[in-house]
Write an enzyme that holds these catalytic residues in place. Structure first.
Site, PDB file in Angstrom:
ATOM      1  N   TYR A   1      38.357  46.064  36.185  1.00 58.65           N
ATOM      2  CA  TYR A   1      39.537  46.959  36.737  1.00 58.65           C
ATOM      3  C   TYR A   1      40.393  47.031  35.394  1.00 58.65           C
ATOM      4  CZ  TYR A   1      42.820  43.092  36.566  1.00 58.65           C
ATOM      5  OH  TYR A   1      43.517  41.945  36.023  1.00 58.65           O
ATOM      6  N   CYS A   2      40.948  48.168  35.499  1.00 61.10           N
ATOM      7  CA  CYS A   2      41.975  48.738  34.655  1.00 61.10           C
ATOM      8  C   CYS A   2      43.124  49.440  34.940  1.00 61.10           C
ATOM      9  CB  CYS A   2      41.160  49.608  33.425  1.00 61.10           C
ATOM     10  SG  CYS A   2      40.243  51.077  34.009  1.00 61.10           S
ATOM     11  N   THR A   3      43.898  50.146  34.449  1.00 65.89           N
ATOM     12  CA  THR A   3      44.829  50.986  34.926  1.00 65.89           C
ATOM     13  C   THR A   3      44.735  52.004  35.924  1.00 65.89           C
ATOM     14  OG1 THR A   3      46.035  50.781  32.610  1.00 65.89           O
ATOM     15  CG2 THR A   3      47.087  52.203  34.042  1.00 65.89           C
TER      16      THR A   3
ATOM     17  N   ILE B   1      44.078  50.054  39.108  1.00 71.11           N
ATOM     18  CA  ILE B   1      45.489  49.548  39.547  1.00 71.11           C
ATOM     19  C   ILE B   1      46.314  50.394  40.195  1.00 71.11           C
ATOM     20  CG2 ILE B   1      47.084  47.938  38.764  1.00 71.11           C
ATOM     21  CD1 ILE B   1      45.919  47.095  36.445  1.00 71.11           C
TER      22      ILE B   1
END
Length: 246
Positions: free
Chosen positions: A185-187, A213
């Protein structure tokens, strides 16, 4: 209608582009004429953008971009702010829209790695395993300073200085992930999409958090996540309700 005056959008799309220079001029001119500010990155592998302005102007720019069949699948993530969070408009052509320094990793030319819907992830984390009973581990692909603003509970954090450090970190830690369901996951999804491809290439069971996110916040309200999400503008960090963290 939100009382905040400025609509903020973030999105990316891996799609093969051969006219990057001409596209840069067209997108810059139109965004500038609408008074938008933010950053648009263009490369042969696709587009990545963060823009803000009055809602009518932002929507007009996005609708015109989507009129090009190559960008029809763009799905911006939305948030609102009382003031413009960007100081200027930048539209640039880059070698990659997210730098990994792995030329062979081209999401625009390969099947997409499995994408996990935010609601499904929230359910998996709540029940403690995936639907096959496997342990789920969250792998943060962001830079270490971003992780310090907030992260998923018990997420793996390799203290990356930059995203191009990810392949080497994976090589050092691969065996720790074997036999588990790894959710990168990331932004906003762009880094974890490339990361999931590399994880798959290493023979691991890997998913990418679809929309990152910010989409997880939008769809679920942020269970199993602590803190805020760092964003690359003057708001700095967003809470799970997508409001700026004071």
């Amino acid at each position: 209608m939100p009382t905040a005056a400025i609509l903020n959008i973030s999105c990316y799309l891996f799609v093969s582009l051969q006219d990057t220079a001409a596209l840069r001029e067209r997108l810059h001119a139109r965004a500038d004429s609408l008074g938008l500010k933010g950053t648009v990155l263009i490369a042969e592998e696709g587009i990545n953008l963060f823009l803000a302005g009055p809602a009518d102007a932002v929507n007009a720019w996005v609708n015109e971009l989507r009129a090009d069949p190559r960008f029809a699948a763009l799905t911006p993530k939305l948030s609102w702010s009382a003031a413009q969070p960007f100081r200027r408009l930048k539209v640039k052509v880059k070698p990659e829209i997210i730098r990994m320094n792995r030329p062979a990793v081209r999401p625009d030319q390969a099947p997409r790695a499995p994408a996990l819907a935010p609601a499904t992830l929230a359910r998996w984390l709540g029940q403690g395993h995936d639907d096959d009973g496997r342990e789920v581990v969250m792998l943060d692909t962001r830079n270490s300073f971003e992780v310090d603003f907030g992260a998923f509970d018990d997420a793996i954090d390799w203290r990356l200085h930059k995203f191009s450090d990810f392949p080497a970190a994976l090589a050092a830690h691969r065996d720790e992930l074997a036999g588990k369901t790894v959710v990168s996951y990331c932004t906003g999804g762009i880094r974890c999409e490339k990361a999931a491809m590399v994880l798959e290439a290493e023979g691991l069971t890997a998913w990418q958090l679809d929309g990152g996110i910010l989409k997880y916040f939008e769809d679920t309200g942020g269970p199993h996540y602590h803190g805020g999400c760092f964003v690359f503008d003057e708001r700095e960090s967003l809470a799970p309700d997508l409001s700026p963290v004071e």
